[in-house]
Design a protein around this motif. Sequence first.
Motif: not given
Ligand code: GDP
Length: 413
Positions: A17-22, A24, A42, A134-135, A137, A261-262
Amino acid sequence: MAHSPLEKIRNIGITAHIDAGKTTTTERILYYTGKSHKIGEVHDGNTTTDYMEQERERGITITSAAVTAMWNDNRINIIDTPGHIDFNIEVNRSLRVLDGAIFIIEGVAGVQPQSETNWRLADRYNVPRIIFINKLDRTGADFYKAAATLTEKLGINWVALQLPIGIEDQLKGVVDLVEMKALIWEGDELGAKYHEAPIPADMADKVAEYRQKLLDTAVGVDETAMEEYFEKGDVSVETLKRCIKKGTISGEFRPVLCGSAFKNKGVQPLLDAVIDYLPSPVDVEGIKVAPEEGQDETAERRIIPVKPEGPFAGLAFKIINDKYGNLTFVRVYSGVLRQGDMVMNTTKGHKERIGRMFQMHADKREEIKEVIAGDIAAFVGLKDTGTGDTLASQEDPVVLERMAFPVPVIDIS
Ligand code: GDP
């Protein structure tokens, strides 16, 4: 460069899903696989996979159509699968050429509506998946609640391979339920190491419960493992891994891993799981030829097995324009193709001469002289080959199954 044996190739996608961390997660993978020396966050707008922005700005392609990364002697080709619902056609195209996927969900929200859509699409192509929560933390993250949404929203049979140790800002590591040990991270820095430790005493009950579920589920897919289990009350790590791989490929269950992941927690074990449980090109059936005229999708059709010895056959799945011209990304199913070879574009019925070929890494493109069955490469300067076209040898000019699109229109009137 020598070819990776087929068993050491993984063609995977990462869907979320958008923002889930793909993004990262992809960044971290590229970092750990040593191909990306500088990590792009990002928010800095300099991530490797967000190439379009950069392409516009700097006129270069750091393409995410298919990035190649090496992990312990294995080649992982990461094929971009666009996440947004508007890109369903694109998602369809890319799912067609991958052998497995990492499916990321969020540790706070769990399965979100668009994850459901992407999950169903992956179902349609029988893509084996491992799930990464993910996430963990983040404030409000809850592994068990997020995992429960896999049952509630997707109705799937999932099985945890890990449990988190600590949560939110106390997330310290994971318990590995396969090898029955704890992995504790040291520090938050990139390249963070982890060390093995005994399983925390206060997690003993939870670990016993989830280990039992893992054993019952995984061993259930394999007669010999089942016998071993009933005889000894346990199975070896090797047997368990074999069962997990079998169940993951057949889709009988979906393994779940977790981390942040972050914060660089959980990405290395995730890469190990990609190698251990997702199929290599030889673990999958191959690709069907397209239906003949008048035949429908369900008709019995010839299958082209994935092997280097056969006549060449490959599928163009993505085209990118950069300053060097057209880059056509091709997934090769059969045979070998060398620079200078002539092939047929069997979809359009004309010949193409193969010029330069590249494998794309996070920070460079590597010229290759040939590409073999199972692998992926970018071809420069094909004259008239579009997305979805088959390239095949003149000896056996097959047309491969095209990607099933457009996606059915859902009538909500
Ligand atoms: P995508 O849309 O799935 O590609 O998601 P992104 O990788 O761009 O991540 C969306 C936001 O969530 C960014 O601001 C990342 O820094 C943050 N993010 C990604 N992974 C994590 C994680 O494991 N922990 C936290 N706290 N933030 C994360």
